[in-house]
Design an enzyme around this catalytic site. Structure first.
Site, short mmCIF file in Angstrom:
data_model
loop_
_atom_site.label_atom_id
_atom_site.label_comp_id
_atom_site.label_asym_id
_atom_site.label_seq_id
_atom_site.Cartn_x
_atom_site.Cartn_y
_atom_site.Cartn_z
N ALA A 177 -5.62 0.13 -25.07
CA ALA A 177 -4.65 1.37 -25.33
C ALA A 177 -5.19 2.61 -24.47
CB ALA A 177 -4.63 1.64 -26.69
N LEU A 178 -5.31 2.58 -23.22
CA LEU A 178 -5.97 3.40 -22.44
C LEU A 178 -5.25 4.71 -22.24
CD1 LEU A 178 -7.60 1.07 -19.48
CD2 LEU A 178 -8.44 1.64 -21.73
N HIS A 208 -10.02 7.63 -21.52
CA HIS A 208 -10.70 6.50 -21.04
C HIS A 208 -10.67 6.76 -19.38
CE1 HIS A 208 -8.80 4.62 -24.57
NE2 HIS A 208 -10.04 4.34 -24.92
N GLN A 231 -16.09 -4.20 -35.92
CA GLN A 231 -16.27 -2.59 -36.09
C GLN A 231 -15.06 -2.01 -37.05
OE1 GLN A 231 -16.28 -1.72 -31.89
NE2 GLN A 231 -15.41 0.23 -32.45
N ASP A 284 -16.35 10.38 -29.48
CA ASP A 284 -17.12 9.50 -30.62
C ASP A 284 -18.66 9.85 -30.74
OD1 ASP A 284 -14.98 7.75 -31.47
OD2 ASP A 284 -14.91 7.29 -29.40
N SER A 314 -6.45 6.71 -29.30
CA SER A 314 -5.56 5.57 -29.42
C SER A 314 -4.91 5.86 -30.90
CB SER A 314 -6.08 4.29 -29.44
OG SER A 314 -7.19 4.15 -28.12
N ARG A 315 -5.49 6.26 -31.77
CA ARG A 315 -4.81 6.45 -32.99
C ARG A 315 -3.77 7.62 -33.12
NH1 ARG A 315 -8.16 3.61 -36.84
NH2 ARG A 315 -9.77 2.89 -35.83
O1 PAF Z 1 -15.29 3.50 -28.64
C1 PAF Z 1 -14.57 2.28 -28.56
O2 PAF Z 1 -13.49 2.05 -28.03
C2 PAF Z 1 -15.65 1.25 -29.02
O3 PAF Z 1 -16.28 1.58 -30.34
C3 PAF Z 1 -16.37 0.37 -28.11
C4 PAF Z 1 -17.38 1.38 -27.58
C5 PAF Z 1 -15.55 0.19 -26.81
C6 PAF Z 1 -17.06 -0.75 -28.65
O4 PAF Z 1 -15.88 -1.45 -29.16
#
Ligand code: PAF
Length: 303
Positions: A34-35, A39, A63, A152, A188-189
């Site tokens: 979902a770039l 990204h 995760q 993040d 992406s959210r």
């Molecule tokens: O930041 C993210 O999109 C994810 O946490 C990552 C680093 C790709 C790991 O799944």
């Protein structure tokens, strides 16, 4: 022009082995797809530093804290691939879940310290999932450099820590948060926000920037955070999970901005959990000089 998509570790390793024979450096940009521009800025930065760039796309089930959240995560591989080709990324590594976690998979990478508190307190197991998959991606790609966004910020610290602790020879490169024109941190959210929530969302960043400026100007951190918390609720956030001042370099909790710091937030807007953070410069005294700790550091540096 299309970007080649690789689905297996075997094929990935065969490709990187050829690059290595030619003496080429390799960068990895880990993503869950979902770039967005955030990204893409990582991919551009990677292209500037390395001869070959691998973008990974894996929606990592380990995760996610809820199956609903995992199911709702946007899946847009074709669109993502089309965005990457013009940037000159060399490979999209998009393994499926069985390739990443084959039958019998039983290993977890768990990072202490920096993964505790903040998101770690509200998303149990999240950083174990991130650390496990990122470790695998580092070992699978053998990348010299890996690019992560400061959006993040706690994740960035977790990833740095694991690379250091496990002696993985990869340089972690941090890239600034990319924001929409109205200040909302790209995520992406964001696509899950209703029109009304999307209108309210930029207040989160505005409140962070205003609060950071107040702290640097010498306001009491406790009062600035309490005011910011109220402002977030008034802006329409149903819940503020955390709003904290932490040290920039090791995420230690700070009661005063005596050294470079970050103000970090996680808040719910409707059914969407948003996180953001901003830099906080060390507090200055009335004359505009640096705070005590900074001042002594500066004097030591000058002496
Ligand atoms: O930041 C993210 O999109 C994810 O946490 C990552 C680093 C790709 C790991 O799944």
């Amino acid at each position: 022009m299309k970007i080649p998509v690789i689905r297996t570790v075997k094929e990935l390793r065969a490709t990187t082995a050829e690059w290595r024979k030619d003496g080429l450096s390799v960068a990895v940009v880990p993503t869950m797809g979902a770039l967005h521009e955030g990204h893409l800025s990582l991919v551009r930065a990677a292209r500037e530093r390395a001869d070959r760039v691998i973008v990974t796309l894996f929606i990592n089930p380990k995760q996610f804290n809820s199956t609903d959240d995992l199911a709702a995560y946007p899946r847009k591989e074709e669109e993502d691939a089309a965005k990457l080709a013009p940037l000159g990324a060399h490979i999209l590594f998009a393994p499926n879940a069985d390739e990443m976690y084959p039958e019998g998979f039983a290993t977890t990478v768990s990072v202490g310290g920096v993964s505790e508190g903040l998101c770690g307190a509200f998303r149990p197991g999240h950083f174990d999932g991130v650390a496990t998959v990122v470790t695998k991606l580092f070992l699978q790609t053998g990348a010299d450099l890996a690019f992560f966004g400061e959006k993040d910020f706690q994740q960035l610290h977790v990833v740095r820590r694991l690379a250091r602790d496990l002696d993985i020879p990869v340089e972690i490169v941090a890239c600034p948060t990319i924001r929409e024109e109205d200040g909302l941190a790209m995520s992406s959210r964001n696509g899950r926000l209703s029109a009304a929530e999307r209108k309210a969302a930029p207040r989160i960043a505005q409140i962070l920037f205003e609060t950071a400026a107040q702290i640097t100007a010498g306001s009491s951190v406790e009062k600035a955070l309490a005011d910011a918390n109220n402002a977030l609720l008034a802006a329409g956030c149903q819940q503020v999970e955390y709003l904290e001042l932490r040290a920039d370099d090791d995420l230690a909790p700070l009661a005063e901005a005596t050294r470079p710091a970050r103000l970090l937030v996680a808040a719910w807007l409707g059914g969407t959990r948003l996180i953001d953070n901003v830099e906080v410069a060390p507090v200055q005294d009335a004359a505009g000089a640096l705070g005590e700790k900074e001042r002594s550091g500066t004097l030591r540096a000058v002496a």
